[in-house]
Structures are given as C-alpha cells and as structure tokens.
Design an enzyme around this catalytic site. Structure first.
Site, PDB file in Angstrom:
ATOM      1  N   ARG A 296      14.676 -19.832 -11.414  1.00 29.92           N
ATOM      2  CA  ARG A 296      13.290 -19.366 -11.596  1.00 29.92           C
ATOM      3  C   ARG A 296      12.530 -20.300 -12.529  1.00 29.92           C
ATOM      4  NH1 ARG A 296      13.691 -13.267 -13.219  1.00 29.92           N
ATOM      5  NH2 ARG A 296      11.443 -13.519 -13.429  1.00 29.92           N
TER       6      ARG A 296
ATOM      7  N   HIS B 131       7.317  -8.111 -21.208  1.00 26.81           N
ATOM      8  CA  HIS B 131       8.708  -8.334 -20.803  1.00 26.81           C
ATOM      9  C   HIS B 131       9.246  -9.678 -21.261  1.00 26.81           C
ATOM     10  CE1 HIS B 131       7.902  -5.304 -17.314  1.00 26.81           C
ATOM     11  NE2 HIS B 131       8.062  -4.711 -18.462  1.00 26.81           N
TER      12      HIS B 131
ATOM     13  N   CYS C 253      19.601 -16.013 -29.162  1.00 21.14           N
ATOM     14  CA  CYS C 253      21.047 -16.103 -29.437  1.00 21.14           C
ATOM     15  C   CYS C 253      21.638 -14.703 -29.605  1.00 21.14           C
ATOM     16  CB  CYS C 253      21.271 -16.913 -30.730  1.00 21.14           C
ATOM     17  SG  CYS C 253      22.986 -16.879 -31.264  1.00 21.14           S
TER      18      CYS C 253
ATOM     19  N   CYS D 272      23.056 -14.734 -33.628  1.00 19.17           N
ATOM     20  CA  CYS D 272      22.163 -14.756 -34.806  1.00 19.17           C
ATOM     21  C   CYS D 272      20.732 -14.353 -34.460  1.00 19.17           C
ATOM     22  CB  CYS D 272      22.190 -16.157 -35.458  1.00 19.17           C
ATOM     23  SG  CYS D 272      21.328 -17.377 -34.461  1.00 19.17           S
TER      24      CYS D 272
ATOM     25  N   CYS E  55      23.747 -21.506 -28.840  1.00 15.91           N
ATOM     26  CA  CYS E  55      22.915 -21.703 -30.021  1.00 15.91           C
ATOM     27  C   CYS E  55      23.645 -22.680 -30.942  1.00 15.91           C
ATOM     28  CB  CYS E  55      22.760 -20.335 -30.689  1.00 15.91           C
ATOM     29  SG  CYS E  55      22.054 -20.358 -32.330  1.00 15.91           S
TER      30      CYS E  55
ATOM     31  N   CYS F 215      24.549 -22.098 -33.707  1.00 16.47           N
ATOM     32  CA  CYS F 215      25.554 -21.345 -34.473  1.00 16.47           C
ATOM     33  C   CYS F 215      26.787 -21.088 -33.599  1.00 16.47           C
ATOM     34  CB  CYS F 215      24.973 -20.002 -34.947  1.00 16.47           C
ATOM     35  SG  CYS F 215      24.972 -18.724 -33.664  1.00 16.47           S
TER      36      CYS F 215
ATOM     37  N   GLY G  58      -1.901  -6.879  -9.153  1.00 17.27           N
ATOM     38  CA  GLY G  58      -0.676  -7.476  -8.613  1.00 17.27           C
ATOM     39  C   GLY G  58       0.587  -6.865  -9.166  1.00 17.27           C
TER      40      GLY G  58
ATOM     41  N   ASN H  33      -4.740  -5.272  -5.338  1.00 14.99           N
ATOM     42  CA  ASN H  33      -3.407  -5.454  -4.777  1.00 14.99           C
ATOM     43  C   ASN H  33      -3.535  -5.681  -3.271  1.00 14.99           C
ATOM     44  OD1 ASN H  33      -0.626  -5.047  -3.930  1.00 14.99           O
ATOM     45  ND2 ASN H  33      -0.292  -4.131  -5.952  1.00 14.99           N
TER      46      ASN H  33
ATOM     47  N   GLU I 270      -1.497  -4.602  -1.159  1.00 12.15           N
ATOM     48  CA  GLU I 270      -1.053  -3.336  -0.526  1.00 12.15           C
ATOM     49  C   GLU I 270      -1.414  -2.166  -1.421  1.00 12.15           C
ATOM     50  OE1 GLU I 270       0.737  -5.734   2.086  1.00 12.15           O
ATOM     51  OE2 GLU I 270       0.894  -3.553   2.233  1.00 12.15           O
TER      52      GLU I 270
HETATM   53  C1  BV8 Z   1      13.341   0.818 -20.566  1.00 12.66           C
HETATM   54  C2  BV8 Z   1      11.743  -9.157 -17.043  1.00 12.66           C
HETATM   55  C3  BV8 Z   1      14.609   2.323 -21.749  1.00 12.66           C
HETATM   56  C4  BV8 Z   1      12.974  -9.812 -16.627  1.00 12.66           C
HETATM   57  C5  BV8 Z   1      11.537  -6.980 -15.954  1.00 12.66           C
HETATM   58  C6  BV8 Z   1      16.988   4.272 -13.843  1.00 12.66           C
HETATM   59  C7  BV8 Z   1      18.001   3.476 -14.353  1.00 12.66           C
HETATM   60  C8  BV8 Z   1      17.760   2.516 -15.338  1.00 12.66           C
HETATM   61  C9  BV8 Z   1      16.466   2.356 -15.848  1.00 12.66           C
HETATM   62  C10 BV8 Z   1      15.470   3.165 -15.318  1.00 12.66           C
HETATM   63  C11 BV8 Z   1      15.723   4.115 -14.335  1.00 12.66           C
HETATM   64  N1  BV8 Z   1      14.540   4.742 -14.039  1.00 12.66           N
HETATM   65  C12 BV8 Z   1      13.563   4.200 -14.814  1.00 12.66           C
HETATM   66  C13 BV8 Z   1      14.136   3.268 -15.602  1.00 12.66           C
HETATM   67  C14 BV8 Z   1      13.452   2.461 -16.576  1.00 12.66           C
HETATM   68  C15 BV8 Z   1      13.256   1.074 -15.980  1.00 12.66           C
HETATM   69  C16 BV8 Z   1      12.400   1.181 -14.745  1.00 12.66           C
HETATM   70  O1  BV8 Z   1      11.213   1.447 -14.866  1.00 12.66           O
HETATM   71  N2  BV8 Z   1      13.011   0.958 -13.571  1.00 12.66           N
HETATM   72  C17 BV8 Z   1      12.236   1.051 -12.346  1.00 12.66           C
HETATM   73  C18 BV8 Z   1      12.705  -0.042 -11.363  1.00 12.66           C
HETATM   74  C19 BV8 Z   1      12.402   2.461 -11.767  1.00 12.66           C
HETATM   75  N3  BV8 Z   1      12.561   0.359 -17.026  1.00 12.66           N
HETATM   76  C20 BV8 Z   1      13.295  -0.277 -17.930  1.00 12.66           C
HETATM   77  O2  BV8 Z   1      14.503  -0.368 -17.886  1.00 12.66           O
HETATM   78  C21 BV8 Z   1      12.506  -0.869 -19.101  1.00 12.66           C
HETATM   79  N4  BV8 Z   1      13.156  -0.471 -20.306  1.00 12.66           N
HETATM   80  O3  BV8 Z   1      12.878   1.710 -19.932  1.00 12.66           O
HETATM   81  O4  BV8 Z   1      14.146   0.990 -21.621  1.00 12.66           O
HETATM   82  C22 BV8 Z   1      14.977   2.486 -23.133  1.00 12.66           C
HETATM   83  C23 BV8 Z   1      14.256   3.417 -23.888  1.00 12.66           C
HETATM   84  C24 BV8 Z   1      14.665   3.646 -25.166  1.00 12.66           C
HETATM   85  C25 BV8 Z   1      15.751   2.918 -25.701  1.00 12.66           C
HETATM   86  C26 BV8 Z   1      16.406   1.944 -24.933  1.00 12.66           C
HETATM   87  C27 BV8 Z   1      16.015   1.715 -23.641  1.00 12.66           C
HETATM   88  C28 BV8 Z   1      12.506  -2.381 -19.024  1.00 12.66           C
HETATM   89  C29 BV8 Z   1      11.682  -2.810 -17.859  1.00 12.66           C
HETATM   90  C30 BV8 Z   1      11.525  -4.332 -17.887  1.00 12.66           C
HETATM   91  C31 BV8 Z   1      12.487  -4.956 -16.928  1.00 12.66           C
HETATM   92  N5  BV8 Z   1      12.223  -6.408 -16.883  1.00 12.66           N
HETATM   93  N6  BV8 Z   1      11.315  -8.306 -15.940  1.00 12.66           N
HETATM   94  C32 BV8 Z   1      12.690 -10.813 -15.540  1.00 12.66           C
HETATM   95  O5  BV8 Z   1      11.521 -10.992 -15.127  1.00 12.66           O
HETATM   96  O6  BV8 Z   1      13.671 -11.427 -15.121  1.00 12.66           O
HETATM   97  S1  BV8 Z   1      10.837  -6.030 -14.771  1.00 12.66           S
HETATM   98  C33 BV8 Z   1      10.193  -6.948 -13.494  1.00 12.66           C
HETATM   99  O7  BV8 Z   1       9.488  -5.996 -12.693  1.00 12.66           O
HETATM  100  C34 BV8 Z   1       9.155  -7.980 -13.872  1.00 12.66           C
HETATM  101  O8  BV8 Z   1       8.793  -8.033 -15.223  1.00 12.66           O
HETATM  102  C35 BV8 Z   1       7.958  -7.535 -13.071  1.00 12.66           C
HETATM  103  O9  BV8 Z   1       6.790  -7.933 -13.609  1.00 12.66           O
HETATM  104  C36 BV8 Z   1       8.178  -6.072 -13.148  1.00 12.66           C
HETATM  105  C37 BV8 Z   1       7.313  -5.205 -12.314  1.00 12.66           C
HETATM  106  O10 BV8 Z   1       7.290  -5.720 -11.039  1.00 12.66           O
HETATM  107  P1  BV8 Z   1       5.840  -6.198 -10.528  1.00 12.66           P
HETATM  108  O11 BV8 Z   1       5.284  -7.169 -11.520  1.00 12.66           O
HETATM  109  O12 BV8 Z   1       5.019  -5.017 -10.220  1.00 12.66           O
HETATM  110  O13 BV8 Z   1       6.238  -7.014  -9.256  1.00 12.66           O
HETATM  111  P2  BV8 Z   1       6.564  -6.402  -7.822  1.00 12.66           P
HETATM  112  O14 BV8 Z   1       7.228  -7.480  -7.037  1.00 12.66           O
HETATM  113  O15 BV8 Z   1       7.228  -5.072  -7.977  1.00 12.66           O
HETATM  114  O16 BV8 Z   1       5.124  -6.107  -7.219  1.00 12.66           O
HETATM  115  C38 BV8 Z   1       4.261  -7.177  -6.920  1.00 12.66           C
HETATM  116  C39 BV8 Z   1       2.988  -6.521  -6.448  1.00 12.66           C
HETATM  117  O17 BV8 Z   1       2.021  -7.535  -6.208  1.00 12.66           O
HETATM  118  C40 BV8 Z   1       3.165  -5.768  -5.126  1.00 12.66           C
HETATM  119  O18 BV8 Z   1       2.535  -4.506  -5.259  1.00 12.66           O
HETATM  120  C41 BV8 Z   1       2.425  -6.650  -4.107  1.00 12.66           C
HETATM  121  O19 BV8 Z   1       1.785  -5.852  -3.120  1.00 12.66           O
HETATM  122  C42 BV8 Z   1       1.397  -7.312  -4.964  1.00 12.66           C
HETATM  123  N7  BV8 Z   1       0.935  -8.626  -4.512  1.00 12.66           N
HETATM  124  C43 BV8 Z   1       1.663  -9.590  -3.878  1.00 12.66           C
HETATM  125  N8  BV8 Z   1       0.872 -10.673  -3.699  1.00 12.66           N
HETATM  126  C44 BV8 Z   1      -0.346 -10.381  -4.227  1.00 12.66           C
HETATM  127  C45 BV8 Z   1      -0.314  -9.076  -4.755  1.00 12.66           C
HETATM  128  N9  BV8 Z   1      -1.375  -8.494  -5.350  1.00 12.66           N
HETATM  129  C46 BV8 Z   1      -2.510  -9.230  -5.443  1.00 12.66           C
HETATM  130  N10 BV8 Z   1      -2.625 -10.488  -4.965  1.00 12.66           N
HETATM  131  C47 BV8 Z   1      -1.567 -11.093  -4.357  1.00 12.66           C
HETATM  132  N11 BV8 Z   1      -1.699 -12.348  -3.878  1.00 12.66           N
HETATM  133 ZN    ZN Z   2      22.787 -18.325 -33.076  1.00 16.87          ZN
END
Ligand code: BV8
Ligand code: ZN
Length: 245
Positions: free
Chosen positions: A69, A118, A126, A129, A147, A149, A186, A212, A214
């Site tokens: 990526r 995010h 790291c 550390c 790292c 370290c 988006g 969006n 969609e």
């Molecule tokens: C948290 C960084 C809790 C990394 C990302 C069950 C089990 C486990 C967890 C959960 C669960 N149910 C709910 C959760 C919580 C979970 C969650 O929400 N899961 C979802 C899937 C149900 N959330 C978490 O785990 C978060 N943390 O809740 O912690 C906690 C609380 C207390 C104490 C400890 C812990 C953390 C969430 C962050 C995850 N990291 N990314 C990386 O990028 O590698 S998420 C990842 O999805 C990206 O960041 C991305 O941005 C994000 C959202 O996706 P979108 O950006 O919306 O992208 P997507 O492809 O889905 O959609 C694109 C859209 O664009 C579409 O609608 C499409 O139609 C449109 N589009 C396409 N082209 C265009 C367009 N629109 C306009 N113009 C275009 N040209």
């Molecule tokens: Zn370190």
C-alpha cells in the site's frame, strides 16, 4: 449535480464546517478502497489484516500488505476532490477536515487542519519503546523492520479493536457537534466510531451533505445526498456555493 437554490443559500450561510472523508475520496487518485469490488488485497479482508493479532501471528504478511500500500501511495497524487477540500479550508475560517484515510493525500493537497482518526501509513511505531519513526532503513529480505532499540516496528495506524487517538477523537466529536455544515465524503459509514460523526452532526442540527458514488446506510438520514464522484461533485459544489461568479 442536482441542488436547489434554497440549499445553496443554506450552505452559503454556514460558518462552522467539518468534513469527514473515507477511502472513496482517494479512489480517483488510484488508491483502492477497502470494500470496493477491486478490494485492497488479493483474497484478504482489511479486517483480517488490519488487526494486532494478525500482525503478531504473521508480521511478515501484514508488513507485505502495508509495504504494497505504501508503494501504491508513493506513486499517487491528490485528485480534484482533495484539492477542493484544501480550497474549502482557505474559504471558510472555521473548517476542520476529519479523515479515516491513512494515505496522507489531504496534507499533500494542502489542508493543514487535519484530524487523522486512523493514523498515517507513512509512520511506524516501536512495539517496545513506542518511538514513532517515519522512515525505515533498508531491510534484508525476510527481515522485519526494527527500531534502533531493537523492538519490532508496526505501522502507526489504528487497527480494528484498537482505540483511536483519544485527543484526535475528542476534537472530531467536538467539531462535528459544533458544526452547522457537515460533509460525509467517500465513506461507507460502517466503521465506528468515525461513522457516528455524521449522525452527531445531524442530531445537533447541522446541514449534512453526503457525497458518494453509492447510497450508504446514512444516505436517507442526511440533509442532502449528492450521488457521484467526489472529484467531480466537490469542485462543482464550491463553484455553485462559494464562487458566485
Ligand atoms: C474500536 C486503518 C474498540 C488501518 C482502519 C466486531 C468485532 C470487532 C470490532 C468491531 C465489531 N463491531 C464493531 C467493531 C468496531 C470496529 C468496527 O467499526 N468494525 C466495523 C467493520 C463493523 N471499529 C474498530 O475496531 C475501531 N476501534 O472500536 O476500538 C475499543 C474501544 C475501547 C477500548 C479498546 C478498543 C478501529 C477502527 C479503525 C480500523 N482501521 N484503517 C488501515 O488503513 O490499514 S479502518 C478502514 O476502514 C480505513 O481507515 C477506512 O478509511 C475505514 C472505513 O472505510 P471507508 O473509508 O468508508 O472505505 P470503504 O471502502 O468502506 O468505503 C469507500 C466508500 O467510498 C464507498 O461507500 C464507495 O461507494 C465510496 N466511493 C468509491 N469511490 C468514490 C466513492 N465516493 C465518492 N467518490 C468516489 N470516486
Ligand atoms: Zn524502540
């Protein structure tokens, strides 16, 4: 883009603006979205790779995914959608950009007030550390980035099941609550807690515009759903609302 005069008037009067972006705004730059048909990575779901357990079980695979990526992102440029939001920051004094994206493209496009919910794929943390570095020296094939370290490095992004940076999240909630105009651009609006921001704005009486290609789970609750590409709609909207020629 269909928008009536009343809405244009309403949007023009707004003073406190927040915009939430997701992977869709970077799609036209050539960065694959997460849940789109092209998908980000052969047979894996992001949820399977973007989590700590997957990383500890197979750090090589997860680093392979992030390096793939990062290579992609190094090649791409911001698109007109990113530039339109950079222009919006110059037009509206009280404008905050909240992004779920980790691709750094908003900063490249010129936005300065950015809340990265995010993290940022170009930064590494790291495990031992906690030091953040934004560059990794050359790694021998099969070696893992370490790292100075000696601790194992991970991408400095928020994985599923991990807390978002609390100060950033708090600011994001505040600006969404205080906003009188909120954009959801988006994003499939499924990942929490980011997905609650448009609803919080809505509850507090903001005019919420979703852009969006969609419909999403929030499309029928927002004030205005503009279906189409953000790279086309955003410049046109700025033209119509703020550049009254
Ligand atoms: C948290 C960084 C809790 C990394 C990302 C069950 C089990 C486990 C967890 C959960 C669960 N149910 C709910 C959760 C919580 C979970 C969650 O929400 N899961 C979802 C899937 C149900 N959330 C978490 O785990 C978060 N943390 O809740 O912690 C906690 C609380 C207390 C104490 C400890 C812990 C953390 C969430 C962050 C995850 N990291 N990314 C990386 O990028 O590698 S998420 C990842 O999805 C990206 O960041 C991305 O941005 C994000 C959202 O996706 P979108 O950006 O919306 O992208 P997507 O492809 O889905 O959609 C694109 C859209 O664009 C579409 O609608 C499409 O139609 C449109 N589009 C396409 N082209 C265009 C367009 N629109 C306009 N113009 C275009 N040209
Ligand atoms: Zn370190």
């Amino acid at each position: 883009m269909k928008i009536n005069e009343t809405d244009i008037e309403k949007i023009r009067e707004c003073k406190k603006v927040a915009a939430l972006t997701g992977a869709g705004i970077s799609a036209e730059s050539g960065v694959p979205t997460f849940r789109g048909e092209e998908g980000l990575w052969k047979k894996y779901q992001p949820e399977e790779l973007a989590n700590f357990d997957a990383f500890m079980k197979n750090p090589e695979l997860v680093w392979e995914w992030y390096n793939y990526r990062k290579e992609l992102i190094r090649e791409v440029k911001p698109n007109p959608g990113h530039y339109a939001l950079a222009e919006l920051e110059n037009i509206i004094p009280d404008f905050t950009l909240i992004t779920q994206n980790v691709d750094d493209l908003h900063r490249k496009a010129g936005n300065r007030s950015i809340l990265e919910l995010h993290g940022n794929i170009m930064k590494n943390k790291c495990l031992d550390c906690g030091k953040i570095t934004d560059s990794i020296g050359p790694i021998e094939k099969g070696e893992l980035p370490r790292c100075e370290c000696g601790g194992l490095l991970r991408p400095d992004v928020v994985w599923f099941g991990e807390m978002l940076p609390q100060d950033v999240l708090k600011k994001a909630f505040n600006v969404s609550e205080q906003s009188d105009l909120f954009f959801s651009i988006g994003t499939s609006a499924v990942v929490q807690p980011a997905a609650s921001l448009p609803l919080i704005a809505e509850e507090n009486g903001s005019f919420v515009i979703e852009i969006n290609t969609e419909p999403t789970v929030i499309s029928d609750t927002v004030s205005l759903f503009l279906q189409g590409k953000s790279g086309e709609i955003l410049p046109e909207l700025i033209e119509k609302v703020w550049h009254v020629s």
